[in-house]
Design a protein around this motif. Structure first.
Motif, short mmCIF file in Angstrom:
data_model
loop_
_atom_site.label_atom_id
_atom_site.label_comp_id
_atom_site.label_asym_id
_atom_site.label_seq_id
_atom_site.Cartn_x
_atom_site.Cartn_y
_atom_site.Cartn_z
N THR A 31 -2.66 -31.76 -12.97
CA THR A 31 -3.81 -30.86 -13.00
C THR A 31 -3.44 -29.52 -12.37
OG1 THR A 31 -5.25 -32.79 -12.74
CG2 THR A 31 -6.25 -30.62 -12.41
N TYR A 33 -4.97 -25.32 -11.53
CA TYR A 33 -6.22 -24.62 -11.20
C TYR A 33 -5.96 -23.12 -11.07
CZ TYR A 33 -6.92 -29.31 -9.22
OH TYR A 33 -6.97 -30.67 -9.03
N ILE A 45 -13.16 -21.46 -6.88
CA ILE A 45 -12.52 -22.05 -8.06
C ILE A 45 -12.99 -21.35 -9.32
CG2 ILE A 45 -14.34 -23.82 -8.20
CD1 ILE A 45 -10.69 -24.47 -9.12
N SER A 48 -10.26 -25.58 -13.70
CA SER A 48 -9.31 -26.65 -13.47
C SER A 48 -8.98 -27.24 -14.84
CB SER A 48 -9.89 -27.73 -12.56
OG SER A 48 -11.04 -28.29 -13.13
N TYR A 49 -7.75 -27.69 -14.99
CA TYR A 49 -7.30 -28.13 -16.32
C TYR A 49 -6.25 -29.21 -16.20
CZ TYR A 49 -5.49 -27.99 -21.05
OH TYR A 49 -5.09 -28.33 -22.32
N ASN A 50 -6.47 -30.31 -16.93
CA ASN A 50 -5.37 -31.22 -17.20
C ASN A 50 -5.36 -31.46 -18.70
OD1 ASN A 50 -7.23 -33.23 -17.79
ND2 ASN A 50 -7.08 -34.13 -15.75
N GLU A 53 -9.00 -32.36 -19.94
CA GLU A 53 -10.28 -31.76 -19.61
C GLU A 53 -10.09 -30.36 -19.02
OE1 GLU A 53 -12.26 -34.15 -16.74
OE2 GLU A 53 -14.26 -33.43 -17.25
N LEU A 54 -10.89 -29.41 -19.53
CA LEU A 54 -10.95 -28.09 -18.93
C LEU A 54 -12.33 -27.95 -18.30
CD1 LEU A 54 -10.06 -25.10 -18.51
CD2 LEU A 54 -11.03 -24.64 -20.76
N ILE A 55 -12.36 -27.63 -17.03
CA ILE A 55 -13.65 -27.41 -16.37
C ILE A 55 -13.70 -25.94 -15.95
CG2 ILE A 55 -15.11 -27.96 -14.39
CD1 ILE A 55 -14.10 -30.77 -14.50
N THR A 98 -5.42 -37.83 -5.82
CA THR A 98 -5.09 -37.51 -4.45
C THR A 98 -5.20 -36.01 -4.23
OG1 THR A 98 -3.39 -37.55 -2.73
CG2 THR A 98 -2.62 -37.39 -4.99
N TYR A 102 -2.03 -31.18 -2.89
CA TYR A 102 -2.62 -30.00 -3.52
C TYR A 102 -1.86 -28.77 -3.04
CZ TYR A 102 -6.97 -28.12 -5.67
OH TYR A 102 -7.91 -27.55 -6.49
N TYR B 35 -6.93 -25.86 5.73
CA TYR B 35 -5.82 -25.06 5.22
C TYR B 35 -5.58 -23.87 6.14
CZ TYR B 35 -5.72 -27.25 0.57
OH TYR B 35 -5.57 -28.13 -0.46
N GLN B 97 -12.06 -33.90 -11.59
CA GLN B 97 -11.09 -32.87 -11.27
C GLN B 97 -11.13 -32.55 -9.78
OE1 GLN B 97 -9.13 -32.54 -13.57
NE2 GLN B 97 -9.69 -31.14 -15.17
N ASN B 99 -11.41 -29.96 -7.97
CA ASN B 99 -11.82 -28.60 -7.60
C ASN B 99 -12.23 -28.58 -6.13
OD1 ASN B 99 -11.54 -28.24 -10.32
ND2 ASN B 99 -13.71 -28.03 -10.76
N LEU B 100 -11.76 -27.59 -5.42
CA LEU B 100 -12.08 -27.48 -4.00
C LEU B 100 -13.12 -26.40 -3.76
CD1 LEU B 100 -8.53 -27.66 -2.35
CD2 LEU B 100 -10.15 -29.51 -2.80
#
Lengths: 113, 112
Positions: A31, A33, A45, A48-50, A53-55, A98, A102, B35, B97, B99-100
């Motif tokens: 994934t 981002y 954000i 996000s993409y894998n 799925e694209l969000i 997980t 990231y 972070y 997803q 997303n943070l």
């Protein structure tokens, strides 16, 4: 080896132009981002993409579009650039399931004049 | 309910002092992340917390996931000049997803 690399580091362009920012990750993550950091350092954000799925964050203008030629790349295309698009754009990647690995790139500072 | 309230906004301390910053949210969730962002770089993960009440250390850094699942703090002991930067709390947006959602950051300045 840079885990998440973005190019260019700096981009200065005129209003109305179309530009792209490239991102590549060598972590084997599934994934990727894009985040935007404004002048007040607020990180938000964008996408996000894998491979499934694209969000899209609903606040992102449709002038912005992510394009992924393969799992290791997620490029950001911006059409008709506006002054308010000036910001630092960060690419990131992670593995589904997980958050610990990231990883963010070092950012692209976009200045629209 | 998805916003994170991070405080303080900035801190100016003397080298050797301890530092504490915190994040709160009006909603409960399952993950807290802390972070650090150095100038001209992207955020780097310091500590990840996954359970209410969890207390985790990473060198001079200690972070805790509040028992109510609505808050977290980060402590830095015996600060040094390289601790300078912006510290962000973050949580997972949820869904499939990762997303943070980030807090607005705490800018730390350390005077030698």
């Amino acid at each position: 080896d840079t885990a998440v690399s973005q190019t260019p580091k700096y981009l200065v362009t005129q209003m109305g132009n179309d530009k792209s920012i490239k991102c590549e990750q060598n972590l084997g993550h599934d994934t990727m981002y894009w985040y935007k950091q404004d002048s007040k350092k607020f990180l938000k954000i964008m996408f996000s993409y894998n491979n499934k799925e694209l969000i899209i964050n609903e606040t992102v203008p449709n002038r912005f579009s992510p394009k992924s030629p393969d799992k290791a790349h997620l490029n950001l295309h911006i059409n008709s650039l506006e002054l308010g698009d000036s910001a630092v754009y960060f690419c990131a990647s992670s593995q589904t399931g997980t958050l610990y690995g990231y990883t963010f790139g070092s950012g692209t500072r976009l200045t629209v004049v | 309910g998805q916003q994170l309230n991070q405080s303080p906004q900035s801190m100016f301390i003397q080298e050797g002092e301890d530092v504490s910053m915190n994040c709160t949210s009006s909603s409960i969730f399952n993950t807290w992340l802390w972070y650090k962002q150095d100038p001209g770089e992207g955020p780097v993960l310091l500590i990840a917390l996954y359970k209410a009440g969890e207390l985790t250390s990473n060198g001079r850094l200690t972070a805790q996931f509040g028992i109510t699942r609505k808050d977290s703090f980060l402590n830095i002991s015996a600060s040094i000049p390289s601790d300078v930067g912006i510290y962000f709390c973050a949580r997972d947006y949820g869904g499939s997803q990762g997303n943070l959602i980030f807090g607005k950051g705490t800018k730390l300045s350390v005077k030698p």
